[in-house]
Design a protein around this motif. Structure first.
Motif, short mmCIF file in Angstrom:
data_model
loop_
_atom_site.label_atom_id
_atom_site.label_comp_id
_atom_site.label_asym_id
_atom_site.label_seq_id
_atom_site.Cartn_x
_atom_site.Cartn_y
_atom_site.Cartn_z
N GLU A 1 18.28 9.28 -10.29
CA GLU A 1 17.36 10.05 -11.18
C GLU A 1 16.20 9.35 -10.63
O GLU A 1 16.15 8.24 -11.07
CB GLU A 1 17.73 10.21 -12.70
CG GLU A 1 19.12 11.32 -12.92
CD GLU A 1 18.86 12.17 -12.57
OE1 GLU A 1 17.51 13.15 -12.41
OE2 GLU A 1 19.44 13.63 -12.81
N ALA B 1 13.72 8.44 -12.98
CA ALA B 1 13.03 8.05 -13.99
C ALA B 1 12.46 6.61 -14.41
O ALA B 1 12.80 5.82 -14.02
CB ALA B 1 13.86 9.34 -14.78
N ASP C 1 21.90 8.32 -13.02
CA ASP C 1 22.26 9.15 -11.85
C ASP C 1 23.77 10.11 -12.31
O ASP C 1 24.55 9.37 -12.34
CB ASP C 1 23.18 9.13 -10.52
CG ASP C 1 22.83 10.35 -9.97
OD1 ASP C 1 22.42 11.52 -9.99
OD2 ASP C 1 22.59 10.11 -8.32
N ASP C 2 23.23 11.15 -12.82
CA ASP C 2 24.79 12.50 -13.70
C ASP C 2 25.63 12.78 -12.05
O ASP C 2 26.49 14.02 -12.89
CB ASP C 2 24.30 13.21 -14.65
CG ASP C 2 23.40 14.46 -14.03
OD1 ASP C 2 22.87 14.15 -13.07
OD2 ASP C 2 22.77 14.46 -15.22
N THR D 1 19.79 15.02 -19.13
CA THR D 1 18.73 14.63 -17.73
C THR D 1 18.15 13.20 -17.75
O THR D 1 18.77 12.35 -18.69
CB THR D 1 18.04 15.65 -18.41
OG1 THR D 1 17.21 15.60 -19.45
CG2 THR D 1 18.61 17.44 -18.06
N ALA D 2 17.75 13.11 -16.81
CA ALA D 2 17.27 11.79 -16.62
C ALA D 2 16.62 11.43 -17.29
O ALA D 2 15.31 11.98 -18.75
CB ALA D 2 16.26 11.95 -15.56
N ASP E 1 22.71 17.37 -9.51
CA ASP E 1 21.58 17.98 -8.48
C ASP E 1 21.89 17.99 -7.28
O ASP E 1 21.98 18.50 -6.20
CB ASP E 1 20.13 16.97 -8.43
CG ASP E 1 20.37 15.39 -8.52
OD1 ASP E 1 21.53 14.84 -8.05
OD2 ASP E 1 19.29 14.55 -8.81
N LYS F 1 14.69 13.48 -1.00
CA LYS F 1 15.22 13.07 -1.98
C LYS F 1 16.82 13.04 -0.71
O LYS F 1 17.11 11.37 -0.64
CB LYS F 1 15.97 14.22 -2.41
CG LYS F 1 15.54 13.95 -4.16
CD LYS F 1 16.11 14.96 -4.87
CE LYS F 1 14.72 14.91 -5.89
NZ LYS F 1 16.57 15.36 -7.02
#
Length: 289
Positions: free
Chosen positions: A101, A103, A91-92, A69-70, A95, A2
């Protein structure tokens, strides 16, 4: 991994040309700057910023907020109502890494870029070599914004050219940026604020085939679809940006269309123009309907 940041060597070569175009463009005669070419450190986008005639309005942060969440959807909460009905989180930031994210076919990494003013500083710093040794890092919120503990943030001072930016590509794997189909959505929404004493103006920029170097329409003067975010304050506000409200800055290559092609989006970026001090936070960035 990542924390990998992919090199886009073509964009680095284009950045200087875009800045030169900005210097020649000057004021657009409509109350806004002519725009600026931004060279992203991990994107092929050479995007511009201006001050469109209309600005988005932000709604103040309620006492509690929700995160998702994603690929999930939730009711959007805004202080004044009229916000989006459903969200798909891009993106929140919770993480606490530099990847959006993963997804819905999306794969991208946050990066920073600037006009390379000598002696100026930007944090997190750009990674022009694409080594991944200094990946974009999220900022812990103190105090937290409801359930949100982290946000994307860039801060610094001293830029005297077109300014600074940060953002990500929506679909990039092994250094190859490809278009992402966001036509199922109306636009994007996010929360934003600035730090004490920082510039209160910024722009959100989104690129498509007509406004990104990989699209083949523009090369060194890619003028992104954008929206001015005037009046960002030191308090959290939610900004809701319909794709239909995005306009080119007017300083670079015309896209050949009157509106963004949401079926083929490349990058989402936030840009601050020339400012002695900048400190901008972005949180809970999502597509909405």
């Amino acid at each position: 991994m990542k924390n990998r940041i992919f090199l886009r060597s073509l964009n680095l070569a284009l950045c200087g040309l875009a800045v030169a175009a900005f210097a020649a463009c000057g004021d657009d005669g409509d109350g806004g700057s002519g725009g600026a070419g931004g060279g992203g450190t991990s994107t092929t986008t050479s995007s511009g910023t201006g001050s469109p005639s209309t600005t988005s309005t932000g709604s103040t942060d309620p006492s509690t907020t929700s995160t998702t969440t994603a690929a999930s959807t939730t009711s959007a909460t805004t202080g004044t109502g009229g916000g989006p009905q459903t969200l798909e989180m891009i993106d929140d930031m919770e993480d606490n890494d530099n990847a959006i994210e993963a997804a819905g076919g999306r794969l991208g990494y946050w990066y920073t870029f600037n006009d390379k003013t000598e002696g100026a500083t930007q944090n997190p710093p750009p990674d022009p070599s694409g080594t991944g040794e200094t990946p974009f890092t999220m900022t812990a919120l103190e105090p937290a914004r409801g359930q949100s503990a982290y946000a994307a943030r860039s801060w610094g001072s001293g830029f005297t050219g077109w300014g600074i930016g940060f953002g990500f590509d929506l679909k990039s794997e092994d250094g190859m940026k490809t278009p992402y189909d966001a036509s199922a959505y109306t636009g994007i929404t996010f929360w934003a604020k600035v730090g004490p004493g920082a510039s209160t103006t910024a722009s959100v920029l989104i690129t498509d085939p007509g406004t990104d170097t990989v699209g083949g329409v523009c090369t060194d003067e890619c003028d992104a679809w954008q929206k001015s975010l005037a009046g960002i304050s030191e308090e959290w506000q939610q900004f809701t940006i319909p794709f239909a409200d995005l306009k080119q800055g007017g300083w670079g290559t015309p896209a050949g269309t009157t509106e963004i092609d949401a079926t083929k989006l490349y990058s989402i970026q936030f840009q601050v123009g020339m400012a002695e001090s900048f400190d901008i936070y972005i949180d809970d960035l999502a597509f909405y309907n």
